[in-house]
Structures are given as C-alpha cells and as structure tokens.
Design an enzyme around this catalytic site. Structure first.
Site, PDB file in Angstrom:
ATOM      1  N   GLU A  67     -23.136 -19.685   0.699  1.00  0.00           N
ATOM      2  CA  GLU A  67     -23.452 -19.488   2.111  1.00  0.00           C
ATOM      3  C   GLU A  67     -23.274 -18.021   2.495  1.00  0.00           C
ATOM      4  O   GLU A  67     -24.084 -17.447   3.238  1.00  0.00           O
ATOM      5  CB  GLU A  67     -22.561 -20.390   2.961  1.00  0.00           C
ATOM      6  CG  GLU A  67     -22.897 -20.426   4.429  1.00  0.00           C
ATOM      7  CD  GLU A  67     -22.089 -21.473   5.189  1.00  0.00           C
ATOM      8  OE1 GLU A  67     -21.478 -21.110   6.205  1.00  0.00           O
ATOM      9  OE2 GLU A  67     -22.074 -22.651   4.763  1.00  0.00           O
TER      10      GLU A  67
ATOM     11  N   GLU B 112     -18.871 -33.054   8.372  1.00  0.00           N
ATOM     12  CA  GLU B 112     -17.948 -33.268   7.252  1.00  0.00           C
ATOM     13  C   GLU B 112     -16.548 -33.623   7.752  1.00  0.00           C
ATOM     14  O   GLU B 112     -15.796 -34.303   7.054  1.00  0.00           O
ATOM     15  CB  GLU B 112     -17.903 -32.038   6.327  1.00  0.00           C
ATOM     16  CG  GLU B 112     -17.209 -30.812   6.868  1.00  0.00           C
ATOM     17  CD  GLU B 112     -18.125 -29.907   7.677  1.00  0.00           C
ATOM     18  OE1 GLU B 112     -17.735 -28.746   7.937  1.00  0.00           O
ATOM     19  OE2 GLU B 112     -19.238 -30.352   8.060  1.00  0.00           O
TER      20      GLU B 112
ATOM     21  N   HIS C 206     -27.083 -24.518  10.209  1.00  0.00           N
ATOM     22  CA  HIS C 206     -27.168 -23.691   9.009  1.00  0.00           C
ATOM     23  C   HIS C 206     -28.564 -23.092   8.833  1.00  0.00           C
ATOM     24  O   HIS C 206     -28.728 -21.874   8.729  1.00  0.00           O
ATOM     25  CB  HIS C 206     -26.781 -24.504   7.770  1.00  0.00           C
ATOM     26  CG  HIS C 206     -25.325 -24.796   7.676  1.00  0.00           C
ATOM     27  ND1 HIS C 206     -24.809 -26.050   7.915  1.00  0.00           N
ATOM     28  CD2 HIS C 206     -24.264 -23.995   7.388  1.00  0.00           C
ATOM     29  CE1 HIS C 206     -23.498 -26.016   7.766  1.00  0.00           C
ATOM     30  NE2 HIS C 206     -23.136 -24.779   7.452  1.00  0.00           N
TER      31      HIS C 206
END
Length: 256
Positions: A241, A121, A142
């Site tokens: 998250e 990102e 992740h």
C-alpha cells in the site's frame, strides 16, 4: 477507582460504557454523530483497543457506530501517506491496531448500525456480527485514493467469503447488502435498527455469565488462525500500500 475509570474518557472518537456484568460497549463517533475516520482516529484506536484488552474486568466487548453508519466517511486530515516517515507511522499503526483487537481476549460482538465502507476488517476480527437491513459492505476509499487495499481487508475478506468472492469484492468495489453478506457467512443476524443494540446486549450478557476463563480462552481458541493470517500478511500488505501511495505522490507532483 477501577481501571475502566482511568481510560473510559480518553478517546474523543469512542464512547465507552460498561454494564455491571462487565459488558463494554464502544460506540465510534465524531462529535456525537457518525464517525469521520481520519489520521487522528487511526492513531487513537491503536491505544483504545490496547486499553480495552489490558482491562481484565471487561468480560464481553460490543463494537458499534453512531448515527446512520458504522463507518462510511473518511478525511485525509492527520494522514501523511506521501512521505517515508509519514507512511511508516501509518504502517506501524495499521499492524498494531489489528493485533490489539485480537489481543482483546474476551468475546467480541459487532453491531453494525449501517454501512461499512472502510475498515470492515475491524468487524471481521470479532466473533459475532449483527447488522441492520440498511447495512452494506464495500471497500471504497483505497481505490478512490489510488492505493492498494493492503490493511487487512485483502486478507480477511477472502478468508471469510472465499478466495474468488473475496478478490472480486475488493477489485470491483462490490457493494454487498446485508442479506447477501449473511448468506455468505459475514453476518450472523439481521436485526431492525431499533432492536440492534438490545439484541447485542442480550447475547453479550449470556456470554458474560460464562466462567471468566472459559469465555476468555474460547476467544483465544477461536482466533488463532486469524492471528496467524494477520501476523504473516498485514505488514507486507501495508508495505505494498505504501509503494502505491508513493507512486500516487509522484504522479501528483508531476501534474502539479
């Protein structure tokens, strides 16, 4: 002493150099080699991008990596995903670092010197992306850690390559090669590794020759939609998250 002199040596994992025309190069590294991202760099880069964005003598910014990767290695050192206070710090830094990149109000170029397996990102918030033939994209850590990819990749990949492609990229941990990334609109140019930085500098010097307000306000004009996307979505994504991280912690404790 210029403002640049007050911060250029303050970041152990970012080597900063600036040309006479105001082109600032930021090379991520660990001990001079490939960056190993960890909780300390997560915190450090918030202030790095803040300082860069606060210095009006920076006319163009080039982001790049060191060694054979832009960013492909991560260590849990310095992270505390599994306590409320620890994750609060991660959430606040995760929101702020992306807004601080967007607050760099001059044209930004990313020169991807190799694989980008985490924090892609950062690159997607810049204006021009150059890659080498060896560059690949993936969102790897992740799901490796068992947590939601909520730090901005969930917002920016569907925006850049389309909703269906973006969700597939995230969910399957797809490895996207440089040519496909170029075809899908992620990469502007694919450049041999030995010419990558010279090409980035060539583009940057052309941009630095523009009137300062023109280049600055063009960056602002081009990133308004990205600012809305990040402002509206990244806090919620990081909260999700954090919930998944809490469940990982519970599972680890139950199995201990």
């Amino acid at each position: 002493m210029s403002r640049f002199d007050t911060y250029k040596n303050n970041f152990p994992n970012a080597r900063l150099t600036r040309s006479a025309s105001g082109v600032l190069e930021i090379a991520f590294h660990t001990d001079g080699g490939k960056l190993v991202f960890n909780g300390h760099t997560h915190e450090q880069f918030v202030e790095l991008f803040h300082q860069v964005g606060s210095d009006t003598d920076n006319r163009v910014v080039i982001l790049t990596g060191s060694g054979d990767a832009f960013m492909d290695a991560i260590s849990p050192e310095g992270f505390d995903f599994f306590s409320p206070i620890g994750y609060d710090k991660i959430l606040r830094e995760g929101k702020k670092v992306l807004m601080n990149i967007l607050d760099i109000e001059v044209p930004m170029i990313t020169a991807l010197n190799g694989p980008v397996l985490l924090h892609s990102e950062y690159a997607l918030l810049t204006d021009i992306i150059l890659a080498t033939p060896e560059t690949v994209f993936q969102d790897k850590p992740h799901f490796d850690f068992g947590i939601v990819p909520g730090d901005g990749v969930n917002l920016l990949w569907p925006e850049v390559i389309g909703s269906v492609r973006g969700r597939y990229f995230i969910l399957t941990r797809q490895v996207l090669d440089a040519k496909t990334a170029q075809d899908w609109g992620v990469v502007n140019e694919i450049v041999p590794a030995d010419k990558l930085l010279s090409r980035a500098r060539e583009i940057a010097e052309g941009l630095a020759a523009l009137p300062p307000l023109t280049s600055r306000y063009t960056r602002i004009a081009l990133t308004q939609k990205l600012r809305r996307i990040i402002d509206e979505g990244v806090g919620y994504g990081l909260a999700l998250e954090g919930i998944s991280a809490a469940e990982v912690a519970r599972s680890m404790a139950a199995n201990a």
